[in-house]
Design a protein around this motif. Structure first.
Motif, PDB file in Angstrom:
ATOM      1  N   GLN A  57      52.737  33.538  43.865  1.00  0.00           N
ATOM      2  CA  GLN A  57      52.349  34.944  43.982  1.00  0.00           C
ATOM      3  C   GLN A  57      53.294  35.734  44.877  1.00  0.00           C
ATOM      4  O   GLN A  57      53.396  36.960  44.773  1.00  0.00           O
ATOM      5  CB  GLN A  57      50.911  35.066  44.512  1.00  0.00           C
ATOM      6  CG  GLN A  57      50.703  34.676  45.961  1.00  0.00           C
ATOM      7  CD  GLN A  57      50.454  33.189  46.145  1.00  0.00           C
ATOM      8  OE1 GLN A  57      50.651  32.410  45.213  1.00  0.00           O
ATOM      9  NE2 GLN A  57      50.004  32.798  47.316  1.00  0.00           N
ATOM     10  N   GLU A 241      43.909  35.177  43.970  1.00  0.00           N
ATOM     11  CA  GLU A 241      43.718  36.539  43.474  1.00  0.00           C
ATOM     12  C   GLU A 241      43.817  37.538  44.619  1.00  0.00           C
ATOM     13  O   GLU A 241      43.628  37.203  45.773  1.00  0.00           O
ATOM     14  CB  GLU A 241      42.352  36.667  42.797  1.00  0.00           C
ATOM     15  CG  GLU A 241      42.210  35.862  41.525  1.00  0.00           C
ATOM     16  CD  GLU A 241      40.851  36.072  40.873  1.00  0.00           C
ATOM     17  OE1 GLU A 241      39.966  36.672  41.523  1.00  0.00           O
ATOM     18  OE2 GLU A 241      40.666  35.641  39.718  1.00  0.00           O
ATOM     19  N   THR A 349      45.182  36.419  37.623  1.00  0.00           N
ATOM     20  CA  THR A 349      45.929  35.267  38.130  1.00  0.00           C
ATOM     21  C   THR A 349      45.341  33.949  37.641  1.00  0.00           C
ATOM     22  O   THR A 349      46.062  32.952  37.505  1.00  0.00           O
ATOM     23  CB  THR A 349      45.954  35.276  39.666  1.00  0.00           C
ATOM     24  OG1 THR A 349      44.601  35.311  40.156  1.00  0.00           O
ATOM     25  CG2 THR A 349      46.718  36.472  40.187  1.00  0.00           C
TER      26      THR A 349
END
Length: 567
Positions: A57, A241, A349
């Motif tokens: 991420q 997330e 995600t």
């Protein structure tokens, strides 16, 4: 006064200019470009974050926050900002040694590096250091990119083959990979090979389309349906997330001398690559690019990435080409891309959990193989050997030392090669072109008429301390091979500048010629040269009235006076 303030404001805050001239019909194009760029950025950012040794991420954070930062202060309307392959590998090679195996410390150092890049960019903008970056030649960049491409490809081969890999540089990785070939996982190899083949075919057959995100989606679906994680295929796993928590990077982790080389290398790489790409799009669309302002744009992008716990970002040609081909008219496309990425982080995600890492390796491979420009290297070998040697130094230094040390060594090498090239200027010994009053280099043009009893030479460079001795030796060698010389004329029309060492060389040449009873004249000197020659006392040794004359005028008078004496 108001006009001046407005011009200053729009210069330092470019959105004040392009937003004021924004047309409603541009919005659909910017929206499509932003969404397309987001579709391109998701797989690439995940792959580059893995290459940098960071959670997946974090790569998305770089695209999302870096794009917003650049949109505020950057001067290009099509440049796209995000993690790049070279910087990602530089982070992996450098931060790992500094972090000592601590994952949290690793992420903190990477964010601190982005913050340091932002600080250095501001300093470079403040002191107008864009001129220093230009010292890195195009040939050095060709070699550096080739070395970086080969190093990155070698780093991704273990993911494509399903082996552990390892090593510190290209050759170490290659040796360790060779020893692991017996442990190749056929299923992982098949997944990576198919993904790479589809990416290359999509690049050729569907340019500008979101091929990468489509292949990622197909890979996730097949991995989930076929239960590939249970069969031992490595996948990305759970991606947290939510949006990144903004905060100032943790300080006190490193000494300045540990962080500075990494940040300086990132700035050098990011600025050169970003400005090169931005210039091409500015020329294509017909608007001015402020290369100094690009430091502020790059600094704002890295500051935003650092505050979101990302790592250094830069403008790249590949993502910018996607942005441009999708129709981007203004940096608003970057903002729309950031919004789209933010929505993905908030809600989607979970869909990336079963993405095979071999697919990410294939994405990196497909993105960097073009860096190895064999045609450019071969052309340099044929056209300019010194440029080829410069590229070879950069390539080998990157393969042996790594990205960071390689680019720093290549930058130093480019300066020394520039000095070496300047130290051996061409000294043209002139002859008359038949039937004219023009003179040309006898070694380069056939049929020029030799000058009897005269040596006329033209240094085709400024006369500086690094080349003065070479020019003097060249003229004296020519004098030794030309008996009966009575006049030596130095044509300075191709010399824009002279320093004290150059003036001293002319003094020495005059004295040597005087000892041989040979007349020395200077012609074609520009105003700045005449001032320095006069200040250095050359007017007492040569006729300063001749400094302004052309070579043809001087030789015509000499010929006339010789004819008179003969008569």
């Amino acid at each position: 006064m108001n006009t001046i303030l407005k011009l200053t404001w729009t210069r330092f805050f470019p959105p004040a200019g392009w937003l004021g001239a924004y047309k409603r019909e541009w919005l659909p194009s910017d929206a499509i470009a932003g969404i397309t760029l987001a579709a391109y950025a998701i797989p690439v950012s995940l792959a580059y974050a893995a290459l940098a040794g960071l959670p997946p991420q974090v790569g998305v954070y770089g695209y999302m926050l870096g794009g917003i930062g650049y949109a505020l202060l950057g001067s290009s309307r099509q440049l796209a900002i995000g993690p790049t392959s070279a910087i990602s590998l530089m982070i992996a090679a450098t931060v790992g040694a500094l972090a000592g195996g601590d994952a949290l410390r690793y992420a903190q150092i990477a964010s601190l590096a982005a913050f340091a890049v932002a600080v250095l960019c501001f300093i470079a903008w403040l002191f107008k250091l864009s001129v220093l970056v230009r010292l890195v030649s195009d040939s050095i960049l060709v070699g550096f990119k080739a070395g970086a491409g080969l190093t990155i490809i070698m780093s991704q081969l273990p993911s494509l083959l399903g082996v552990a890999g390892g090593g510190h540089n290209f050759f170490d990785r290659a040796i360790k990979l060779g020893g692991q070939l017996g442990g190749i996982e056929p299923l992982v190899l098949a997944i990576g090979a198919v993904a790479l083949l589809l990416l290359l075919l999509g690049e050729r057959l569907l340019p500008g389309k979101p091929v990468g995100i489509t292949i990622v989606a197909l890979a996730i679906i097949l991995a989930t349906l076929l239960g590939l994680p249970a069969l031992g295929v490595p996948v990305t796993g759970k991606i947290p997330e939510g949006l990144p928590a903004l905060g100032i990077p943790t300080f006190g982790l490193l000494e300045f001398d540990d962080l500075f080389p990494l940040a300086a290398g990132c700035v050098l790489l990011a600025y050169i690559e970003g400005v090169s790409a931005a210039r091409s799009f500015a020329a294509k669309h017909g608007y001015p690019l402020d290369v100094r302002q690009e430091f502020l744009g790059l600094g704002a992008a890295n500051l935003a990435a650092a505050l979101g716990h990302g790592y250094p970002v830069a403008g790249g040609l590949s993502q910018s080409a996607v942005n441009d081909s999708a129709g981007a008219r203004t940096p608003l496309a970057l903002v729309i891309c950031s919004v789209a990425l933010g929505l993905c982080l908030l809600f989607f995600t979970g869909l990336l959990t079963n993405l095979p890492k071999a697919v990410l390796g294939a994405i990196v491979f497909a993105a960097v193989y073009r860096l190895v420009d064999v045609r450019a290297l071969l052309r340099m070998w044929q056209v300019s050997r010194i440029d080829f040697y410069a590229a070879a130094i950069a390539l080998i230094s990157v393969l042996l030392l790594g990205i960071l040390q390689g680019i720093l060594l290549a930058s130093i090498a480019s300066i020394f090669l520039l000095l070496a090239r300047a130290s051996r200027p061409n000294v043209a010994f002139l002859g008359r072109l038949p039937g004219s009053g023009r003179y040309s280099d006898s070694a380069r043009h056939e049929g020029v008429e030799p000058l009897v009893g005269i040596i006329a030479f033209r240094p085709e460079a400024s006369l500086l301390y690094i080349n003065a001795e070479t020019i003097l030796e060249t003229v004296l060698i020519a004098l030794a091979g030309s008996p009966g010389v009575r006049l030596v004329a130095c044509d300075l029309s191709a010399s824009p500048y002279i320093d004290l060492a150059g003036a001293r060389m002319l003094h020495d040449l005059h004295d040597e010629l005087a000892s041989r009873r040979v007349t020395f004249c200077i012609v074609g000197a520009h105003a700045q040269l005449r001032d320095l020659l006069r200040a250095e006392g050359l007017a007492a040794k040569t006729d300063s009235g001749q400094w302004l004359r052309s070579l043809d005028s001087l030789l015509s008078d000499d010929q006339a006076s010789t004819a008179q004496r003969t008569a």
